[in-house]
Write an enzyme that holds these catalytic residues in place. Structure first.
Site: not given
Length: 274
Positions: A13-14, A16, A18, A164
């Site tokens: 998930g890099a 965008r 964090i 969640y």
């Protein structure tokens, strides 16, 4: 360690948010970054792709390998990890950052969304860790960092959004379990969670204006950097909170991380207000 120079980080998930900020912080040291994310084509709602992130990483001083990866697919993950290790000569750090969210009650959570959260959050963490461990065992100071919260059994958090909550606590349980499993190999496994909400593109899409009452992603990147440059054999099995990590390093002024100067930021999920 005081630097991540020449270290190879596989970050999910890099493209965008964090994940990208953690990548950019490492890139300033001259690190190698594997940008492992799904977004290869621009999304009008969520800016950033694996290729634009790679460009920013190179501009910051690092080296980048953009790979389109759906972490739900174990075969794709294994191939990406092997490609990354071959390209950079190994893997030193895994950051399990990719996550799916749905702040909904049980009756308001479609089964498809439940599956997505469990597949990305819990299964993705497991699959990526499993694929990276053989390479991490050969690294000098190996780390796995999981972006998940301390396990807080306050009924408030258990009952607010059970699906969640279970998916994020599942990530933390995996991290704590692997910390014990891998301590003999010198692989540190830790969790990291923000003290306050973080202004990311995803948060802006979820609720317009909410990000203005939070902090910038850079605070998580600075905390992650502190953890990832520490001795892997001496700092494992922790559920860290970003502000606490930085306070332990002597930071007392967090105003520079605020999106809105002077605003009191909102405490994030799973943390009780002190």
């Amino acid at each position: 360690m005081t630097s991540l120079k020449d270290k190879t980080l596989f970050i999910t998930g890099a493209s965008r948010g964090i994940g990208k900020e953690i990548a950019l912080r490492a890139a300033r040291d001259g690190a190698n970054i594997v940008v492992a994310a799904k977004t290869a084509e621009p999304d009008p709602r969520l800016p950033g792709t694996i290729f634009t992130a790679a460009q920013e990483i190179k501009a910051a001083g690092g080296r980048a390998l953009p790979l389109q990866v759906d972490i739900r697919d174990a075969d794709v993950v294994a191939a990406a990890v092997n490609q990354a290790a071959e390209h950079f000569g190994g893997i030193d750090i895994l950051v399990n950052n990719a996550s799916a969210i749905s702040i909904t009650r049980t009756t308001d959570t479609p089964a498809k969304r439940y599956d997505l959260m469990m597949d990305i959050n819990m299964r993705g963490t497991f699959v990526c860790s499993q694929a990276c461990i053989p390479h991490l065992k050969r690294a000098a100071n190996p780390h796995i960092l999981v972006l998940s919260p301390p396990i807080n059994l306050n009924p408030k958090w258990l009952g607010a959004h059970p699906a969640y909550t279970a998916s994020k606590y599942g990530m933390s349980l995996l991290a704590l379990g692997m910390a014990e499993e891998l301590k003999g190999d010198g692989i540190a496994v830790n969790c990291l969670w923000p003290k306050t909400i973080i202004a990311t593109s995803a948060l802006k899409v979820a609720q317009a204006g909410l990000g203005e009452m939070g902090r910038l992603p850079q605070i998580m990147a600075d905390a992650a950097y502190d953890i990832l440059t520490s001795d892997s054999r001496a700092r494992s099995g922790n559920a860290f909170v970003d502000e606490d990590v930085l306070r332990a390093r002597g930071v007392t002024d967090f105003s520079g991380y605020l999106v809105t100067p002077g605003m009191t930021p909102i405490i994030d999920l799973f943390l009780d207000v002190e």
